[in-house]
Design a protein around this motif. Sequence first.
Motif, PDB file in Angstrom:
ATOM      1  N   GLU A 143       0.854  -1.187   0.000  1.00 32.46           N
ATOM      2  CA  GLU A 143       0.000   0.000   0.000  1.00 32.46           C
ATOM      3  C   GLU A 143       0.891   1.238   0.000  1.00 32.46           C
ATOM      4  OE1 GLU A 143      -3.458   1.987   2.890  1.00 32.46           O
ATOM      5  OE2 GLU A 143      -2.152   0.399   3.640  1.00 32.46           O
ATOM      6  N   ILE A 144       0.621   2.179  -0.899  1.00 31.29           N
ATOM      7  CA  ILE A 144       1.388   3.425  -0.921  1.00 31.29           C
ATOM      8  C   ILE A 144       0.453   4.620  -0.904  1.00 31.29           C
ATOM      9  CG2 ILE A 144       3.282   2.336  -2.196  1.00 31.29           C
ATOM     10  CD1 ILE A 144       2.415   3.995  -4.666  1.00 31.29           C
ATOM     11  N   TRP A 145       0.969   5.733  -0.414  1.00 31.81           N
ATOM     12  CA  TRP A 145       0.246   7.000  -0.480  1.00 31.81           C
ATOM     13  C   TRP A 145       1.267   8.134  -0.410  1.00 31.81           C
ATOM     14  CZ3 TRP A 145       0.750   4.001   3.773  1.00 31.81           C
ATOM     15  CH2 TRP A 145       1.074   4.595   5.004  1.00 31.81           C
ATOM     16  N   HIS A 146       0.965   9.227  -1.107  1.00 25.72           N
ATOM     17  CA  HIS A 146       1.877  10.364  -1.102  1.00 25.72           C
ATOM     18  C   HIS A 146       1.157  11.633  -1.524  1.00 25.72           C
ATOM     19  CE1 HIS A 146       2.423  10.537  -5.539  1.00 25.72           C
ATOM     20  NE2 HIS A 146       2.424   9.210  -5.512  1.00 25.72           N
ATOM     21  N   CYS A 147       1.820  12.771  -1.352  1.00 28.25           N
ATOM     22  CA  CYS A 147       1.214  14.060  -1.684  1.00 28.25           C
ATOM     23  C   CYS A 147       1.276  14.336  -3.181  1.00 28.25           C
ATOM     24  CB  CYS A 147       1.902  15.184  -0.920  1.00 28.25           C
ATOM     25  SG  CYS A 147       3.624  15.492  -1.373  1.00 28.25           S
ATOM     26  N   ASP A 148       0.514  15.334  -3.612  1.00 26.24           N
ATOM     27  CA  ASP A 148       0.529  15.735  -5.019  1.00 26.24           C
ATOM     28  C   ASP A 148       1.682  16.711  -5.274  1.00 26.24           C
ATOM     29  OD1 ASP A 148      -0.299  18.226  -4.076  1.00 26.24           O
ATOM     30  OD2 ASP A 148      -2.296  18.139  -4.986  1.00 26.24           O
ATOM     31  N   ALA A 149       1.708  17.306  -6.448  1.00 27.53           N
ATOM     32  CA  ALA A 149       2.830  18.158  -6.841  1.00 27.53           C
ATOM     33  C   ALA A 149       2.969  19.399  -5.976  1.00 27.53           C
ATOM     34  CB  ALA A 149       2.682  18.566  -8.319  1.00 27.53           C
ATOM     35  N   TRP A 150       1.885  19.799  -5.297  1.00 29.81           N
ATOM     36  CA  TRP A 150       1.936  20.991  -4.446  1.00 29.81           C
ATOM     37  C   TRP A 150       2.012  20.653  -2.961  1.00 29.81           C
ATOM     38  CZ3 TRP A 150      -2.703  23.637  -7.366  1.00 29.81           C
ATOM     39  CH2 TRP A 150      -2.258  24.096  -8.616  1.00 29.81           C
ATOM     40  N   TYR A 196      -0.172  18.451  -1.268  1.00 31.03           N
ATOM     41  CA  TYR A 196      -1.468  18.124  -0.653  1.00 31.03           C
ATOM     42  C   TYR A 196      -1.761  16.621  -0.725  1.00 31.03           C
ATOM     43  CZ  TYR A 196      -2.492  23.149  -1.022  1.00 31.03           C
ATOM     44  OH  TYR A 196      -2.458  24.520  -0.923  1.00 31.03           O
ATOM     45  N   TYR A 197      -2.349  16.097   0.356  1.00 28.50           N
ATOM     46  CA  TYR A 197      -2.779  14.703   0.406  1.00 28.50           C
ATOM     47  C   TYR A 197      -4.291  14.603   0.222  1.00 28.50           C
ATOM     48  CZ  TYR A 197       1.641  12.882   2.294  1.00 28.50           C
ATOM     49  OH  TYR A 197       2.943  12.495   2.476  1.00 28.50           O
ATOM     50  N   SER A 198      -4.739  13.564  -0.469  1.00 28.55           N
ATOM     51  CA  SER A 198      -6.174  13.319  -0.550  1.00 28.55           C
ATOM     52  C   SER A 198      -6.708  13.059   0.856  1.00 28.55           C
ATOM     53  CB  SER A 198      -6.466  12.129  -1.459  1.00 28.55           C
ATOM     54  OG  SER A 198      -5.817  10.955  -1.009  1.00 28.55           O
ATOM     55  N   GLY A 199      -7.919  13.542   1.110  1.00 23.21           N
ATOM     56  CA  GLY A 199      -8.521  13.418   2.427  1.00 23.21           C
ATOM     57  C   GLY A 199      -8.160  14.566   3.347  1.00 23.21           C
ATOM     58  N   TYR A 200      -7.097  15.307   3.013  1.00 20.85           N
ATOM     59  CA  TYR A 200      -6.612  16.405   3.853  1.00 20.85           C
ATOM     60  C   TYR A 200      -6.230  17.597   2.974  1.00 20.85           C
ATOM     61  CZ  TYR A 200      -6.081  12.557   7.173  1.00 20.85           C
ATOM     62  OH  TYR A 200      -6.316  11.468   7.987  1.00 20.85           O
ATOM     63  N   THR A 201      -7.084  17.950   2.045  1.00 21.38           N
ATOM     64  CA  THR A 201      -6.706  18.903   1.003  1.00 21.38           C
ATOM     65  C   THR A 201      -6.610  20.344   1.477  1.00 21.38           C
ATOM     66  OG1 THR A 201      -9.025  19.063   0.320  1.00 21.38           O
ATOM     67  CG2 THR A 201      -7.649  17.448  -0.824  1.00 21.38           C
ATOM     68  N   PRO A 227       0.684  22.945   3.145  1.00 23.74           N
ATOM     69  CA  PRO A 227       1.942  22.255   2.847  1.00 23.74           C
ATOM     70  C   PRO A 227       3.179  23.082   3.164  1.00 23.74           C
ATOM     71  CG  PRO A 227       1.034  23.131   0.831  1.00 23.74           C
ATOM     72  CD  PRO A 227       0.022  23.423   1.909  1.00 23.74           C
ATOM     73  N   GLY A 228       3.017  24.308   3.634  1.00 26.83           N
ATOM     74  CA  GLY A 228       4.152  25.171   3.924  1.00 26.83           C
ATOM     75  C   GLY A 228       4.598  25.928   2.693  1.00 26.83           C
ATOM     76  N   GLY A 229       5.345  26.998   2.890  1.00 28.78           N
ATOM     77  CA  GLY A 229       5.748  27.819   1.765  1.00 28.78           C
ATOM     78  C   GLY A 229       4.543  28.512   1.152  1.00 28.78           C
ATOM     79  N   SER A 230       4.595  28.703  -0.153  1.00 28.75           N
ATOM     80  CA  SER A 230       3.493  29.342  -0.870  1.00 28.75           C
ATOM     81  C   SER A 230       3.058  28.443  -2.015  1.00 28.75           C
ATOM     82  CB  SER A 230       3.937  30.701  -1.414  1.00 28.75           C
ATOM     83  OG  SER A 230       2.897  31.297  -2.180  1.00 28.75           O
ATOM     84  N   ALA A 231       1.807  28.002  -1.985  1.00 30.73           N
ATOM     85  CA  ALA A 231       1.279  27.119  -3.028  1.00 30.73           C
ATOM     86  C   ALA A 231      -0.162  27.483  -3.318  1.00 30.73           C
ATOM     87  CB  ALA A 231       1.368  25.660  -2.584  1.00 30.73           C
ATOM     88  N   PRO A 232      -0.617  27.255  -4.557  1.00 35.12           N
ATOM     89  CA  PRO A 232      -2.040  27.459  -4.848  1.00 35.12           C
ATOM     90  C   PRO A 232      -2.889  26.521  -3.986  1.00 35.12           C
ATOM     91  CG  PRO A 232      -0.758  27.166  -6.866  1.00 35.12           C
ATOM     92  CD  PRO A 232       0.132  26.779  -5.736  1.00 35.12           C
ATOM     93  N   ALA A 233      -4.149  26.841  -3.815  1.00 34.13           N
ATOM     94  CA  ALA A 233      -5.055  25.930  -3.120  1.00 34.13           C
ATOM     95  C   ALA A 233      -5.175  24.646  -3.928  1.00 34.13           C
ATOM     96  CB  ALA A 233      -6.424  26.578  -2.951  1.00 34.13           C
ATOM     97  N   TRP A 245       6.433  18.201  -2.134  1.00 35.27           N
ATOM     98  CA  TRP A 245       7.006  18.265  -0.785  1.00 35.27           C
ATOM     99  C   TRP A 245       6.118  19.110   0.106  1.00 35.27           C
ATOM    100  CZ3 TRP A 245       8.117  23.176   1.033  1.00 35.27           C
ATOM    101  CH2 TRP A 245       8.181  24.184   0.058  1.00 35.27           C
ATOM    102  N   TYR A 246       6.288  18.951   1.401  1.00 35.92           N
ATOM    103  CA  TYR A 246       5.627  19.827   2.355  1.00 35.92           C
ATOM    104  C   TYR A 246       6.570  20.038   3.545  1.00 35.92           C
ATOM    105  CZ  TYR A 246       4.389  15.319   4.517  1.00 35.92           C
ATOM    106  OH  TYR A 246       4.440  14.056   5.050  1.00 35.92           O
ATOM    107  N   THR A 247       6.432  21.162   4.204  1.00 35.97           N
ATOM    108  CA  THR A 247       7.276  21.519   5.337  1.00 35.97           C
ATOM    109  C   THR A 247       6.941  20.632   6.540  1.00 35.97           C
ATOM    110  OG1 THR A 247       7.311  23.809   4.569  1.00 35.97           O
ATOM    111  CG2 THR A 247       7.976  23.417   6.850  1.00 35.97           C
TER     112      THR A 247
END
Length: 313
Positions: free
Chosen positions: A118-125, A127-132, A136-142, A177-179
């Motif tokens: 089983e794997i899970w990981h964040c998207d390009a900005w 964000y994780y599914s279920g916790y959108t 993520p830290g820094g500055s990212a679009p919603a 990545w996320y902080t």
Amino acid sequence: MTGNHQDTSITRRRALVVTGGTVAAGGLAVAGYQSAFADTGTATDAEASAATSAASVSSTSSECMTLMTSVTEGPYYLDGALVRKDITEGKSGVPLTLRLTVVDATDGCTPVSGAAVEIWHCDAWGYYSGYTTANPGGSAPAESEDGSTANDGTYLRGYQIANANGVVKFETIFPGWYTPRTCHIHLKVHTGGQKEDGTYEGGKVNYTGQLFFADDVAEEIFTLDPYSQHSGSYTTLDNDMVYDGGGTSSGLLTLKAVHKADPSKGYKGSITLGVDPDAESTGAGSGGGGGGTPPSGAPSGAPSGAPSASASS
């Protein structure tokens, strides 16, 4: 140009909120994967025999025979991920093919047929599914601005069942990545359960761990769109709270560029996971199991509900 995998069977705005949960893990060892990439369909007897022979030869490796303590599953784990090969659901990013091989480190590193990875990981900005809405830290679009059709409760999560060679294969994207974390993928190895209603039920968790990426590769990827829309301080491997510097034995993936001159074409990542199929432990929840504190903006509780039962292999 970035990859954009599409799953038309699931749409973002009928997003289902997914049940949260903490599953415990046991120990395992990790060794570098040495074979060429291949599909994870049913193997022939000759292929299975060859894989078993190769695994037996590798049993002389101290890495394979050394069991490793599980690390934290992190604050973004959700129960009920779907059994499927492609977990992208239309999320944009640099394509990543993962080939993970599960072997029994207590029995000559023989393949563990039927193990569920089983794997899970964040998207390009980040964000994780279920916790959108988690920052993520820094500055990212919603997260809602990415324009994809991904289901907010299930994207970039999934199971695959190991074939006769102990191999599973996933199609996904390179994580962002996320902080304060470095780029990584979470994983669990389960045994003793079975596929049911589109997910994996029963059995036990033998290992909870994380997979990592070389800094030079990650940093090059993060200059590309859509990753470049997330700005801030990226945590390198040396400064990560989980990665301990052990290379492949600590989850560092072997990466191969699809096109050396163009990283946007994607990567293939591989590693061998040496597990003890009898091992099981409890209590490796958020921030536990040697993983340090949760990321900034991590939610305190998991959402409720359950994922769609629809799945692809």
